[in-house]
Write an enzyme that holds these catalytic residues in place. Sequence first.
Site, PDB file in Angstrom:
ATOM      1  N   PRO A 146       2.596   0.644  -2.698  1.00 48.10           N
ATOM      2  CA  PRO A 146       3.811   0.396  -3.485  1.00 48.10           C
ATOM      3  C   PRO A 146       4.441   1.687  -3.998  1.00 48.10           C
ATOM      4  O   PRO A 146       5.673   1.823  -3.992  1.00 48.10           O
ATOM      5  CB  PRO A 146       3.309  -0.488  -4.627  1.00 48.10           C
ATOM      6  CG  PRO A 146       2.152  -1.234  -4.018  1.00 48.10           C
ATOM      7  CD  PRO A 146       1.482  -0.229  -3.122  1.00 48.10           C
ATOM      8  N   TYR A 147       3.622   2.652  -4.448  1.00 47.91           N
ATOM      9  CA  TYR A 147       4.181   3.936  -4.887  1.00 47.91           C
ATOM     10  C   TYR A 147       5.006   4.574  -3.784  1.00 47.91           C
ATOM     11  O   TYR A 147       6.165   4.964  -3.987  1.00 47.91           O
ATOM     12  CB  TYR A 147       3.072   4.894  -5.316  1.00 47.91           C
ATOM     13  CG  TYR A 147       3.519   6.334  -5.276  1.00 47.91           C
ATOM     14  CD1 TYR A 147       4.443   6.811  -6.212  1.00 47.91           C
ATOM     15  CD2 TYR A 147       3.071   7.206  -4.279  1.00 47.91           C
ATOM     16  CE1 TYR A 147       4.894   8.126  -6.149  1.00 47.91           C
ATOM     17  CE2 TYR A 147       3.517   8.512  -4.220  1.00 47.91           C
ATOM     18  CZ  TYR A 147       4.432   8.967  -5.156  1.00 47.91           C
ATOM     19  OH  TYR A 147       4.887  10.265  -5.082  1.00 47.91           O
ATOM     20  N   ALA A 148       4.422   4.697  -2.599  1.00 46.34           N
ATOM     21  CA  ALA A 148       5.132   5.343  -1.486  1.00 46.34           C
ATOM     22  C   ALA A 148       6.389   4.562  -1.125  1.00 46.34           C
ATOM     23  O   ALA A 148       7.438   5.156  -0.824  1.00 46.34           O
ATOM     24  CB  ALA A 148       4.209   5.473  -0.281  1.00 46.34           C
ATOM     25  N   THR A 195       8.255   2.871  -3.114  1.00 46.20           N
ATOM     26  CA  THR A 195       9.325   3.147  -4.092  1.00 46.20           C
ATOM     27  C   THR A 195      10.075   4.420  -3.726  1.00 46.20           C
ATOM     28  O   THR A 195      11.295   4.495  -3.912  1.00 46.20           O
ATOM     29  CB  THR A 195       8.784   3.262  -5.528  1.00 46.20           C
ATOM     30  OG1 THR A 195       7.952   4.416  -5.682  1.00 46.20           O
ATOM     31  CG2 THR A 195       8.048   2.007  -5.958  1.00 46.20           C
ATOM     32  N   SER A 233      -0.209   1.746  -8.670  1.00 44.94           N
ATOM     33  CA  SER A 233       0.929   1.057  -8.053  1.00 44.94           C
ATOM     34  C   SER A 233       0.477  -0.205  -7.319  1.00 44.94           C
ATOM     35  O   SER A 233       1.222  -1.188  -7.248  1.00 44.94           O
ATOM     36  CB  SER A 233       1.679   1.995  -7.099  1.00 44.94           C
ATOM     37  OG  SER A 233       1.015   2.153  -5.856  1.00 44.94           O
TER      38      SER A 233
END
Length: 328
Positions: free
Chosen positions: A140-142, A144, A82
Amino acid sequence: MRVLISGGAGFIGSTVASACLDAGITPVILDNLVTGRREFAEGRTFYEGDIADGALIDKIFAEQPGIEAVVHCAALIVVPDSVADPVGYYRANVTKSLEFVDHLLRNGCGRMIFSSSAAIYRTGDDHTVDERSALDPQSPYARTKAVCEAMFADIAATRPIRVLSLRYFNPIGADPAMRTGLQLRRPSHALGKMIGAHEEGVPFEITGTDYSTRDGSGIRDYVHVWDLAAAHVAALQRFDALSDAESVINLGTGSGTTVRELADAFNRVVARPVEVVETERRPGDVAGAYTRSDLAERLLGWRPRYSVEDGIRHSLEWAALRDSRLAE
């Protein structure tokens, strides 16, 4: 009860589907097989395709009457990836989820369980959190996941859908019946790397040893994937009894395990210990956290049954079977 599971051919989604079947709930699987496995959908009602494909969602609801709820597991989940590809992660996890919920609304589906993440929390000095803790996603993953939670809350405030976000901590293990497990031969999380190091006879690398934890390594709340799946079944069964205010529940053991402690537990399970070495943090890594909340027990009647050692044993058992179960 019939339930649509997006991402139902992935690690967690397929395990949720198995738990549903065992509980007398009929799963309908939707997966684009980007990371999911066709083998995990064998013997189950399966639609190959994307959650943003409105025509496909319409077809599923037309052909599968009586879908009462959706479990939304479809997402990309690898933190370093991510960081390298935030555009791809926001498109897959946020943009497509917005399209998906719009399609659900059009088809009159008013219940959704969202696979969220404890990675969205800001952690305190003691590395514990509960559902009221401040949010501060660090990758970025978290982010999202945090964006999706807020987006779903806004939609649920004005549209005929209720959304329950289950914030996972760190899944380990496999279906104890060995129907499914991690689809990747070399997963990126700590236990997967530990198993790979053990198989190859090389040292396991602890990535980051300068965190403010009791031994300097990251701390996690390792929860068995079958316990996670059982929580989804409980949430489906009790969904209508939850109030609108009860829209977020942590799913963890309530006990923190550092990476060093995970390695010690691993070496208690295996006959040949794995060597441990230290290295730098990976991009996007954080110290971690574990839940201090008992909300899942109070609202869902759920508590984890399996230990970290159980998760390690089941992960090792699945790793030994994986190549014979999954075609490359």
